[in-house]
Design an enzyme around this catalytic site. Structure first.
Site, PDB file in Angstrom:
ATOM      1  N   TYR A   1       1.057  -1.236  -0.022  1.00  0.00           N
ATOM      2  CA  TYR A   1       0.042   0.085  -0.001  1.00  0.00           C
ATOM      3  C   TYR A   1       0.859   1.370  -0.036  1.00  0.00           C
ATOM      4  O   TYR A   1       1.653   1.574   0.868  1.00  0.00           O
ATOM      5  CB  TYR A   1      -1.005   0.200   1.068  1.00  0.00           C
TER       6      TYR A   1
ATOM      7  N   HIS B   1      -1.474 -12.196   0.019  1.00  0.00           N
ATOM      8  CA  HIS B   1      -2.143 -11.042  -0.882  1.00  0.00           C
ATOM      9  C   HIS B   1      -2.816 -11.809  -1.893  1.00  0.00           C
ATOM     10  O   HIS B   1      -3.993 -11.459  -2.166  1.00  0.00           O
ATOM     11  CB  HIS B   1      -1.298 -10.079  -1.139  1.00  0.00           C
TER      12      HIS B   1
END
Length: 189
Positions: free
Chosen positions: A65, A138
């Site tokens: 992120y 992820h």
């Protein structure tokens, strides 16, 4: 009524673990962005404290992120506000590489043991915590057996760097195969 009890957000137990969480998670990607520019520390801190005040206890990150800036900002907030960490379940995800990716190129996954261990260490450092409560894979890489990936992640639990494991964007077959290697506490979709 499903999310709030007497003005406070309800909590749930995650999987078969003793880990509890607010029913809603606070996605921390946006604490590091404001449109296309980096958010300032004061804005990020205000957002995190507003979430805590609203009853959020689950804070969701990923090492990618904003190229790690979300974890770094969050880590600074925790460092400068002792006692805040005790009010939170901190989750983060690993396994995607964005660095040095040519524009338009597909996202590259790297579920090698070395990459996951390095990214977990980086997340621990950026977040400024000794242990990640919930560490997610992820994505599922069709080229790497999930058993290998979850086996590497289970080593993080054994080493005390991670408390519980989760999967993100996994289907039922991948989930079942992963759970045969190590308990999977949460599935994020």
């Amino acid at each position: 009524g499903l999310l709030l009890a007497k003005g406070r957000m309800k909590t749930v137990t995650l999987g078969q673990s003793p880990l509890t969480s607010s029913r809603l998670a606070y996605g921390c990607w946006r604490i590091a962005t404001k449109g296309e520019a980096a958010a300032d520390y004061a804005t990020a801190k205000a957002a995190v404290f507003a979430a805590v005040d609203a009853g959020y206890t689950f804070f969701d990150h990923a090492d990618i992120y904003c190229d790690g800036e979300a974890e770094r900002l969050f880590g600074r907030i925790l460092k400068e506000n002792p006692g805040l960490r005790a009010k939170m379940t901190i989750a983060t995800k690993g396994g995607i590489r964005f660095k040095n990716r040519p524009v338009g190129a597909p996202v590259r996954y790297d579920f090698s043991r070395a990459h996951l261990l390095a990214q977990c260490e980086l997340s621990l450092k950026q977040l400024g915590v000794e242990t990640i409560d919930l560490y997610y894979l992820h994505r599922i890489d069709p080229d790497v057996p999930i058993e290998e990936t979850v086996g590497a992640m289970a080593g993080l639990v054994k080493a005390g760097k991670v408390r519980y494991l989760g999967l993100s964007e996994a289907g039922p077959k991948s989930l079942a195969r992963a759970a045969a290697i190590h308990p999977i506490t949460a599935l994020q979709t």
